[in-house]
Write a protein that holds these residues in place. Sequence first.
Motif, short mmCIF file in Angstrom:
data_model
loop_
_atom_site.label_atom_id
_atom_site.label_comp_id
_atom_site.label_asym_id
_atom_site.label_seq_id
_atom_site.Cartn_x
_atom_site.Cartn_y
_atom_site.Cartn_z
N SER A 71 1.16 -1.36 0.52
CA SER A 71 0.03 -0.15 0.25
C SER A 71 0.70 1.13 0.02
O SER A 71 0.77 1.97 -0.46
CB SER A 71 -1.09 -0.17 1.35
N LEU A 72 2.19 0.71 0.98
CA LEU A 72 3.04 2.30 0.31
C LEU A 72 3.67 2.53 -1.08
O LEU A 72 4.04 3.30 -1.44
CB LEU A 72 3.96 2.45 1.69
N ASP A 73 4.41 1.25 -1.70
CA ASP A 73 4.50 1.59 -3.10
C ASP A 73 3.55 2.22 -3.33
O ASP A 73 3.43 3.28 -4.51
CB ASP A 73 4.15 -0.43 -3.02
N THR A 74 2.30 1.28 -3.92
CA THR A 74 1.41 2.42 -4.59
C THR A 74 0.84 3.95 -4.54
O THR A 74 0.95 4.47 -5.10
CB THR A 74 0.10 1.45 -4.92
N ALA A 75 0.76 4.01 -2.75
CA ALA A 75 0.29 5.38 -2.30
C ALA A 75 1.61 6.83 -2.83
O ALA A 75 1.58 7.52 -3.23
CB ALA A 75 -0.01 5.97 -0.91
N PHE A 76 2.98 6.05 -2.34
CA PHE A 76 4.23 6.85 -3.38
C PHE A 76 4.08 7.01 -4.28
O PHE A 76 4.33 7.89 -4.97
CB PHE A 76 4.95 6.15 -2.27
N HIS A 77 3.68 5.95 -5.15
CA HIS A 77 3.54 5.61 -6.92
C HIS A 77 2.53 6.76 -6.74
O HIS A 77 3.10 8.30 -8.39
CB HIS A 77 4.02 4.53 -7.01
N ALA A 78 1.44 7.10 -6.83
CA ALA A 78 0.88 7.94 -7.33
C ALA A 78 1.15 9.31 -6.91
O ALA A 78 0.79 10.09 -7.36
CB ALA A 78 -1.01 7.01 -6.67
N LEU A 79 1.32 9.14 -5.92
CA LEU A 79 1.55 10.62 -5.56
C LEU A 79 2.77 11.50 -5.59
O LEU A 79 4.02 12.34 -5.97
CB LEU A 79 1.99 10.67 -3.72
N ALA A 80 3.52 10.42 -6.91
CA ALA A 80 5.01 11.24 -7.41
C ALA A 80 4.70 11.78 -8.99
O ALA A 80 5.52 11.75 -9.75
CB ALA A 80 5.67 9.60 -7.48
N ASP A 81 3.49 12.02 -8.94
CA ASP A 81 3.37 12.78 -10.56
C ASP A 81 2.74 13.20 -10.54
O ASP A 81 0.96 14.04 -8.96
CB ASP A 81 2.31 11.40 -11.09
N PRO A 82 2.42 14.55 -10.57
CA PRO A 82 1.88 16.20 -10.67
C PRO A 82 0.83 16.32 -11.07
O PRO A 82 -0.18 17.26 -10.03
CB PRO A 82 3.12 17.36 -11.10
N THR A 83 0.14 15.30 -11.84
CA THR A 83 -1.20 15.19 -12.56
C THR A 83 -1.65 15.07 -10.92
O THR A 83 -2.51 15.56 -10.80
CB THR A 83 -1.38 14.27 -13.98
N ALA B 31 -10.67 16.70 -14.83
CA ALA B 31 -10.10 16.60 -16.11
C ALA B 31 -10.16 18.04 -16.79
O ALA B 31 -8.73 17.99 -17.63
CB ALA B 31 -10.15 15.88 -17.35
N ALA B 32 -10.80 18.41 -16.24
CA ALA B 32 -10.69 20.51 -16.68
C ALA B 32 -9.18 21.07 -16.95
O ALA B 32 -9.11 21.81 -17.97
CB ALA B 32 -11.57 20.94 -16.38
N PRO B 33 -8.81 21.30 -16.47
CA PRO B 33 -7.53 21.81 -15.53
C PRO B 33 -6.05 21.37 -16.50
O PRO B 33 -5.36 22.52 -16.56
CB PRO B 33 -7.11 22.15 -14.44
N PHE B 34 -6.48 20.23 -17.11
CA PHE B 34 -5.40 19.23 -17.69
C PHE B 34 -5.60 19.31 -19.45
O PHE B 34 -6.44 19.15 -19.46
CB PHE B 34 -5.03 18.23 -16.97
N GLY C 17 -5.66 14.10 -22.94
CA GLY C 17 -6.32 13.95 -23.71
C GLY C 17 -7.73 12.63 -22.37
O GLY C 17 -7.24 12.43 -21.25
N LEU C 18 -8.54 12.49 -22.02
CA LEU C 18 -9.20 11.79 -21.33
C LEU C 18 -8.37 10.73 -21.23
O LEU C 18 -9.01 9.97 -19.73
CB LEU C 18 -11.06 11.67 -21.90
N PRO C 19 -8.34 9.72 -21.74
CA PRO C 19 -8.13 8.23 -21.33
C PRO C 19 -6.83 8.62 -20.21
O PRO C 19 -7.08 7.92 -20.09
CB PRO C 19 -7.93 7.55 -22.72
N ALA C 20 -5.61 9.13 -21.11
CA ALA C 20 -4.91 9.37 -20.17
C ALA C 20 -5.35 9.56 -18.91
O ALA C 20 -4.55 9.79 -17.43
CB ALA C 20 -4.11 9.99 -20.83
N PHE C 21 -5.76 10.86 -19.15
CA PHE C 21 -6.55 11.50 -17.61
C PHE C 21 -7.34 9.86 -16.53
O PHE C 21 -7.19 9.62 -15.36
CB PHE C 21 -7.23 13.16 -17.48
#
Lengths: 114, 114
Positions: A7-19, A38-41, A44-48
Motif C-alpha cells: 500500500s505504501l508502494d502504490t500510494a507513494f507511486h501515485a503521489l509521484a506525479d504532479p497531475t 480533468a478540465a485543468p489538464f 486527453g481523457l483516456p490518459a487522465f
Amino acid sequence: MANHSASLDTAFHALADPTRRAVVHRLVRGAAPVKELAAPFEMGLPAFLKHLRVLEESGLIATEKRGRVRTCRLQPGRLTETERWLSRQRALWDASAERLAAYVETQMEEDETE
Amino acid sequence: MANHSASLDTAFHALADPTRRAVVHRLVRGAAPVKELAAPFEMGLPAFLKHLRVLEESGLIATEKRGRVRTCRLQPGRLTETERWLSRQRALWDASAERLAAYVETQMEEDETE
DNA sequence: TCTATGGTTCACCGTATGGCAAACCATAGC
DNA sequence: GCTATGGTTTGCCATACGGTGAACCATAGA
C-alpha cells in the motif's frame, strides 16, 4: 517497520506525479466528477482516466458512478498512512540526532577531564 | 500549492520502492557505507547502486567517497518537505470536513425551524 | 426517438524502470 | 608489488509508465 508494504508502494507511486497530486489537492476540498477534475489538464481523457485508476487502485481516492457521471472523492486514510510512515522516519531521525548530540556532549566532557 | 514540483516528483518516486524505503529507514539510524546498506538485499550491487542513485538524485540522501568506500547519509530536508506536503493536504481536508460538519449542522437547525 | 454529453475501451508508441552478468577500476593491507 | 575488497561501468533484457487517436457505450434531455 513495514518498509515492504504494497500500500505504501502504490500510494507513494501515485503521489509521484504532479497531475495526480493536483487531483488529490483538488479533492481535499470535496468530491468532484471526472470531467471537472480533468478540465485543468492538457491531456486527453483516456490518459487522465489512467491517472484516476492509479489513484483509485492506490486507495487514495474512491469513485462511484451514478447515471453517466463518475464522482471521485478523497479517501483520507491512505494519505495519513503515508504521512505516518514519513513522520515515523523523522521521529527516528530526531531521536538518533539527539543520541548523537548526547554522545558529542559526553565526548566533550571527557575532553575537559583529560 | 506547489503540486507541480520536481523535487516532490523525485522524492515520492524514490520512496515508492520498498528497497529504497528500507535504505532510508536504515539511514535514519546514522550513516553507512554502500556494502553494509546492500547486505540485506538479494539483488546484485549494480542494481542496488541504481537505487542509491535514485535516492541521491532525489535529495533524500547524500553520499561521499573516502578512499574506496562510499558513505551514505540521510538528508532529512527532503523527507520533511514531502511530509509537509502530505500534512498540508490533510489539514485542508480537515478544514473542509469541519466546514462540511458546520454546514450539516446549519441545515439541521434550519430543519428545526421549519 | 434523436442528439449531445460524459466515460470507456482498444491498439499503439516511445521512454523509463528494475534487474542481470561481465568486465573493469582503485585503494587497503600484506 | 600482489591480492582482496569495495565500488563502478557497460550492455542487455523484460516490463511498466504516460501519452496518443479512434472507435464505442450509455444515459440525460429536447
